[in-house]
Design a protein around this motif. Structure first.
Motif, PDB file in Angstrom:
ATOM      1  N   VAL A  34       0.782  -1.406   0.149  1.00 45.07           N
ATOM      2  CA  VAL A  34      -0.053  -0.174   0.188  1.00 45.07           C
ATOM      3  C   VAL A  34       0.757   1.253   0.061  1.00 45.07           C
ATOM      4  O   VAL A  34       0.766   2.232  -0.670  1.00 45.07           O
ATOM      5  CB  VAL A  34      -1.018   0.066   1.336  1.00 45.07           C
ATOM      6  N   ASP A  35       2.001   1.134   0.848  1.00 42.99           N
ATOM      7  CA  ASP A  35       2.773   2.419   1.038  1.00 42.99           C
ATOM      8  C   ASP A  35       3.496   2.727  -0.437  1.00 42.99           C
ATOM      9  O   ASP A  35       3.867   4.024  -0.738  1.00 42.99           O
ATOM     10  CB  ASP A  35       3.870   2.233   1.928  1.00 42.99           C
ATOM     11  N   ALA A  36       3.595   1.740  -1.251  1.00 43.65           N
ATOM     12  CA  ALA A  36       4.227   1.518  -2.471  1.00 43.65           C
ATOM     13  C   ALA A  36       3.411   2.273  -3.820  1.00 43.65           C
ATOM     14  O   ALA A  36       3.638   2.511  -4.729  1.00 43.65           O
ATOM     15  CB  ALA A  36       4.773   0.528  -3.087  1.00 43.65           C
ATOM     16  N   GLY A  37       1.950   2.606  -3.192  1.00 53.87           N
ATOM     17  CA  GLY A  37       1.173   3.317  -4.157  1.00 53.87           C
ATOM     18  C   GLY A  37       0.086   2.548  -4.686  1.00 53.87           C
ATOM     19  O   GLY A  37      -0.509   2.499  -5.780  1.00 53.87           O
ATOM     20  N   ASN A  38       0.014   1.220  -3.967  1.00 57.42           N
ATOM     21  CA  ASN A  38      -1.111   0.118  -4.544  1.00 57.42           C
ATOM     22  C   ASN A  38      -2.107   0.150  -3.682  1.00 57.42           C
ATOM     23  O   ASN A  38      -2.167   0.837  -2.653  1.00 57.42           O
ATOM     24  CB  ASN A  38      -0.386  -1.308  -4.660  1.00 57.42           C
ATOM     25  N   SER A  39      -3.164  -0.169  -4.299  1.00 52.85           N
ATOM     26  CA  SER A  39      -4.419  -0.555  -3.461  1.00 52.85           C
ATOM     27  C   SER A  39      -4.566  -2.183  -3.317  1.00 52.85           C
ATOM     28  O   SER A  39      -4.202  -2.902  -4.223  1.00 52.85           O
ATOM     29  CB  SER A  39      -5.642  -0.133  -4.291  1.00 52.85           C
ATOM     30  N   VAL A  40      -4.951  -2.689  -1.998  1.00 52.57           N
ATOM     31  CA  VAL A  40      -4.743  -4.046  -1.736  1.00 52.57           C
ATOM     32  C   VAL A  40      -6.185  -4.513  -1.225  1.00 52.57           C
ATOM     33  O   VAL A  40      -6.522  -3.674  -0.290  1.00 52.57           O
ATOM     34  CB  VAL A  40      -3.642  -4.331  -0.953  1.00 52.57           C
ATOM     35  N   ILE A  41      -6.879  -5.291  -1.873  1.00 56.40           N
ATOM     36  CA  ILE A  41      -8.181  -5.820  -1.447  1.00 56.40           C
ATOM     37  C   ILE A  41      -8.030  -7.276  -1.159  1.00 56.40           C
ATOM     38  O   ILE A  41      -7.423  -8.230  -1.847  1.00 56.40           O
ATOM     39  CB  ILE A  41      -9.175  -5.738  -2.726  1.00 56.40           C
ATOM     40  N   VAL A  42      -8.159  -7.646   0.116  1.00 51.95           N
ATOM     41  CA  VAL A  42      -7.968  -8.841   0.686  1.00 51.95           C
ATOM     42  C   VAL A  42      -9.455  -9.560   1.046  1.00 51.95           C
ATOM     43  O   VAL A  42     -10.139  -8.808   2.045  1.00 51.95           O
ATOM     44  CB  VAL A  42      -7.189  -8.843   1.856  1.00 51.95           C
TER      45      VAL A  42
END
Length: 785
Positions: free
Chosen positions: A722-730
Motif C-alpha cells: 500500500v505504501d508503494a502506491g498500490n491498492s490492496v483488497i483482501v
C-alpha cells in the motif's frame, strides 16, 4: 469377594502409532508416538515438516500398504505411491485423507453427484415420483436415452437360429445440451473478418496464420476460393467453410481430413477444460464464445421425462436447485413407509451439509466451482455417516475458508469423528482448533532445512507454557489500528447480482488496505472476482494450482533460473543452455529428471535415484563448471534465503527478496512446484507480481497455511504494498487481518440465500463498536473489546 482383574489382552497394547527415523523431505530422522483414537494437532511454521510427517510419511505408507492388497491388475489404475523415507512405522491403521485439493472441474460433476446425494434423490423419485418414468437412471443427466433393434444369430440345439431383438434405455440426459446444462454460441465476427479472403487473413482464430498449415487445409482443399472475400461466398461455400463434416482430401500430395471451421475450433478449444488452455487461447475463447443456459432444459441438464415426474409438486430438477437447507426441510415432509429408510439416510446426509456450514450450496452446483475449503468439507460429508471405525482421518487445515463463526462447527465434527473410535490427525495453525486437541505435536524450530525436528509433544496447556514459536504466539492477538489511511479513490460496483448477490451497490476504496469479510458462502468472492472490472491494473493472486510438469520449480516459474544460467555461462565462457537440466545439460541416464523410472507393467512403477548424476539431473561435464565455487546443482539446492545471499544483486536477487518478503525464504529453488501447498502457491504468485506500482491487488485468503508468527510478516508486506502506491483488497477470515485493515466491507448477514448484501462498511474500530454482525462479534472477542 471382588473378582480379580483380568490381565490386559495383548491385542489392546497397540495404543500408539509409532514413527521411527522419519527423514521424508526435511524431517531430521525424528521419532514420535501418536495416541490412537484421539485428536492430535500438528503445529509449526510453514515448511517445518508437518505435511511431510502426516501426509508424506504416515498417510502415504498406510495408503501404499492398502493399495498392495488389491490385485495387480487393479493396482495399475491407481496412483503410484513410493515408500516413505522412514526406518519403521508401527500400528498404523487405514488412512482417509481429506485434503484441500479442488474437486475435478469435470462439467458433469456436481455437488450432488460428488457426494452421492443425487443418487439417493434419483432412487427416491424412481420409487414414488408421479408419473413413474423409469428406474433411477431415468433421472440421471449423465445417461442418454437410446434404443435400437436388429437381428442376432445364436446356436440352439446344434442349429443356427436368427432372432430379432430390440432394446431401450431410458436415461435423463437432455438431448439438446447432452446433460451439460448450457450451450455455447460462437460469435462468428470474432472467428473471421468477412471483408477479407482466406489468403488475406480472414480467419481471426489464434494460431490460424494465412501461410500456416491450419489455413492451407482450407485454401488448398478445392472447396473454397482462397482469394474470394468471405462476404461474397455462396451459401454452399459458406457451409463448406464453416460446417462441412470430415472429408478426405489431398493437399500437396498428402492425404488429410478437411473439416469446417466451427467443428474444428470446437474440438480443439471449446471441448477442453478452460483452465487447461494456454493463456492466449483462453483469452480468445472468452472473447469468441458465449455460454448460456440450454433453452431446451432451462439449464437443468434433464430431459422432459425426468422433469415431468414429481413428488408433492416438486421435480428432481427443482430439488437439485434448492438451497440445501430448503431441500432438507422438504425431504423431512415426505411421509411414505415405502421409502422411509431412504428418506432417513437422505435427511442425515443433508443435515451433515448444514452442520458443516455448507447449507447454502445446492446439489446442482458444479463441483469445479467450489473453493479449496468448500471442497474439503464436501469430501467430509461422505465420512460423517460412515460405519467404519478405527480409521485414521487426516485433515489439512480444515478451517480454510471458514469464518470464525463456523470454526466451532468444524471442531464439533472433528470431535465426532474421534468419538466414533477413530484417530484424527489435523495439520492446523488456528488457535481455536489447536485448543480442542487431546495431543499436540509441534515441529520446527524453523522452515526447510532449519525445521524437521520435534519441538514439543503433549497437551495444549503444556504447549502454552513451552518456549516454542507456537507456544509464544498461541495467545498473541493483533490490535486495532489507532489510525487508518485515507482513500485516494474508489472502484464503483453497481447492481452486482452474480450468484446470491442482491443488486449490491458498493464503493471499494483505492489506495488503502480493504478487507472483505463475511461467513463462507455470503458472496464475498462473487462480489470481488465477479464484479471488479477486468483491467491490466487489477492483479488477482489466488490459490489455484500453478500449471507445470514435474520439471517445473520455483526457479523456472519465477524466471530466476534464466539469470542463474546466464551468470554461470558468463563466468565459464560457455552457452547458457548447458546449465538447463531440460536441455543440453541433462544427465544422459535420467534425462534431467534426477530419478530413473522403471515401469514394471501391471505392478507399480518404481522411482530410483539416478546414480550417474546422484539426483541432480545434470551431466558430469556441467557439474565441473562453477560460479563462486558452487555448481549449478548446489545453487538449485539452496533455499531462497541462501540464494539471495549468494547472488548478491540483479533481477534474480530482487525476485528472491520478494519471495523472502512473502514468507517463502525456506523453499529451495529446485523444488517441484506440485509439492507446494495452496498458500505457498498463492504467495509465490504474489512474489512475482509485486513489481507493479499503482496496481489493484486482489488476494484470496493469503493467511492460508501461515503460522501465527508469520501473519505479522504478511501484514507488514501488505503495508509495504500500500505504501508503494498500490491498492490492496483482501478476502479474508483471519481476525488479525481484519484488525489491521483500513476499511472493512462485511458481506452477509448469512450464507447463500441469507447473504448477498453488504451489512457493514467502515473502519475496524467502527465495526467493533457499532455493528451487531457475526464478524463484529468475533472481531470484538478477538481484540478484547
Amino acid at each position: 469377594m471382588a473378582p480379580e482383574p483380568q490381565p490386559a489382552h495383548i491385542a489392546d497394547s497397540h495404543e500408539v502409532i509409532r514413527v521411527i527415523g522419519a527423514r521424508e523431505n526435511n524431517l531430521q530422522g525424528i521419532d514420535v508416538e501418536i495416541p490412537k483414537r484421539r485428536l492430535t494437532v500438528f503445529t509449526g511454521v510453514s515448511g517445518s515438516g508437518k505435511s511431510s510427517l502426516v501426509f508424506g510419511t504416515i498417510a502415504n505408507e498406510s495408503q501404499r500398504l492398502i493399495n498392495e492388497t488389491y490385485p495387480t491388475f487393479v493396482q495399475q489404475f491407481m496412483g503410484q505411491l513410493s515408500r516413505p523415507d522412514v526406518d519403521a512405522l508401527e500400528n498404523i491403521s487405514p488412512a482417509i485423507v481429506v485434503d484441500q485439493e479442488r474437486m475435478g472441474s469435470n462439467a458433469r460433476s456436481t455437488v450432488g453427484t460428488a457426494t452421492d446425494v443425487h443418487a439417493m434423490l434419483r432412487l427416491l423419485f424412481s420409487r414414488i415420483g408421479v408419473p413413474h418414468v423409469g428406474s433411477p437412471q431415468a433421472f440421471s443427466f449423465n445417461v442418454p436415452s437410446v434404443s435400437g433393434a436388429g437381428a442376432v444369430t445364436f446356436e440352439k440345439s446344434g442349429q443356427k437360429v436368427k432372432e430379432r431383438r430390440s432394446f431401450e434405455i431410458t436415461g435423463g440426459m437432455c438431448p439438446a445440451c447432452e446433460g451439460l446444462g448450457q450451450v455455447s454460441d460462437i460469435d462468428l465476427d470474432e472467428l473471421l473478418d468477412r471483408s477479407l479472403s482466406l489468403a488475406a487473413g480472414a480467419i481471426r482464430v489464434t494460431g490460424y496464420n494465412p501461410d500456416g498449415w491450419m489455413v492451407k487445409g482450407f485454401t488448398e482443399s478445392g472447396f473454397l476460393d482462397p482469394d474470394k472475400p468471405i462476404a461474397d461466398y455462396t451459401e454452399t461455400e459458406l457451409h463448406d467453410f464453416l460446417h462441412k463434416e470430415q472429408t478426405k482430401v489431398k493437399i500437396a500430395g498428402i492425404n488429410m481430413t478437411y473439416e469446417g471451421l466451427i467443428p474444428k475450433v470446437t474440438k480443439s478449444m471449446l471441448q477442453k477444460d478452460r483452465d487447461s488452455l494456454q493463456p492466449h487461447i483462453r483469452a480468445f475463447v472468452d472473447r469468441a464464445v458465449k455460454f448460456m443456459p440450454c433453452p431446451a432444459c432451462g439449464g437443468t441438464r434433464l430431459n422432459d421425462g425426468a422433469r415431468s415426474s414429481k413428488i408433492a409438486g416438486v421435480s428432481i430438477a427443482d430439488a437439485a436447485a434448492m438451497q440445501i437447507t430448503d431441500l432438507a426441510a422438504w425431504v423431512a415432509t415426505i411421509d411414505d413407509p415405502a421409502v422411509a429408510p431412504l428418506v432417513a439416510g437422505l435427511t442425515q446426509t443433508l443435515d451433515s451439509f448444514v452442520d458443516i456450514g455448507l447449507g447454502y450450496l445446492s446439489l446442482d452446483r458444479s463441483s469445479g466451482t467450489l473453493s479449496g475449503g468448500e471442497a474439503q468439507r464436501t469430501k467430509m460429508i461422505r465420512h460423517l455417516g460412515s460405519s467404519l471405525t478405527d480409521m485414521t482421518y487426516v485433515f489439512d487445515e480444515p478451517t480454510t475458508g471458514l469464518h470464525p463463526h463456523d470454526i466451532q462447527r468444524m471442531n464439533d465434527l472433528l470431535l465426532l469423528l474421534r468419538d466414533k473410535g477413530n484417530t484424527v490427525l489435523v495439520v492446523e495453525h488456528k488457535p481455536e482448533v489447536i485448543a480442542i486437541a487431546d495431543h499436540v505435536i509441534d515441529l520446527g524450530p524453523g522452515a526447510g532445512r532449519h525445521g524437521g525436528r520435534i519441538m514439543y509433544e503433549g497437551d495444549v496447556a503444556g504447549l502454552r507454557a513451552s518456549d516454542t514459536i507456537t507456544g509464544r504466539h498461541f495467545d498473541h492477538r493483533a490490535e486495532l489500528k489507532p489510525t487508518t489511511r485515507t482513500r485516494t479513490g474508489a472502484i464503483e460496483i453497481r447492481g452486482a447480482h452474480l450468484h446470491n448477490l442482491k443488486d449490491v451497490d458498493v464503493d471499494v476504496p483505492l489506495g488503502i488496505l480493504t478487507v472483505i469479510t463475511g461467513v463462507a458462502g455470503s458472496g464475498k468472492s462473487s462480489l470481488i472476482h465477479g464484479s471488479l472490472p477486468a483491467s491490466a491494473e487489477v492483479v488477482v493472486v489466488d490459490q489455484t494450482p500453478i500449471k507445470g510438469s514435474r520439471r517445473s520449480s520455483p526457479a523456472t516459474y519465477t524466471g530466476i533460473l534464466d539469470d542463474i544460467r546466464k551468470a554461470f555461462a558468463k563466468a565459464n565462457g560457455v552457452k547458457p543452455a548447458l546449465f538447463s537440466a531440460n536441455s543440453e545439460g541433462a544427465c544422459p541416464a535420467c534425462r534431467g529428471l534426477g530419478v530413473i523410472i522403471t515401469n514394471l507393467g501391471f505392478t507399480q512403477s518404481v522411482e530410483t535415484r539416478c546414480e550417474l548424476c546422484e539426483g541432480s539431473g545434470f551431466s558430469d561435464d556441467v557439474l565441473e563448471y562453477t560460479l563462486d565455487g558452487r555448481t549449478i546443482a548446489e545453487v538449485l539446492a539452496m533455499s531462497a534465503d541462501e540464494a539471495a545471499a549468494f547472488l548478491g544483486k540483479g533481477p534474480a536477487h530482487t525476485t528472491l527478496l520478494r519471495m523472502i518478503d512473502v514468507g517463502l525464504g525456506y523453499i529451495t529453488l529446485g523444488q517441484a512446484l506440485n509439492t507446494l501447498s495452496g498458500g505457498e502457491r498463492q504467495r509465490l504468485k504474489l512474489a512475482i507480481s509485486m513489481a507493479k506500482s499503482g496496481a489493484v491487488y486482489v488476494l484470496d485468503e493469503p493467511t492460508t497455511g501461515l503460522h501465527l508468527a508469520d501473519v505479522d510478516n504478511l501484514l507488514a508486506l501488505l503495508d509495504r504494498l500500500v505504501d508503494a502506491g498500490n491498492s490492496v483488497i483482501v478476502i479474508e477470515h483471519h481476525q488479525a487481518v481484519m484488525a489491521y485493515a483500513d476499511w472493512i466491507i462485511d458481506v452477509g448477514p448469512g450464507a447463500g440465500r441469507d447473504g448477498g448484501t453488504v451489512v457493514f462498511e467502515g473502519t475496524p474500530a467502527d465495526l467493533v463498536s457499532h455493528s451487531e454482525t457475526l464478524t463484529a462479534q468475533h472481531l470484538a472477542r478477538y481484540v478484547g473489546a
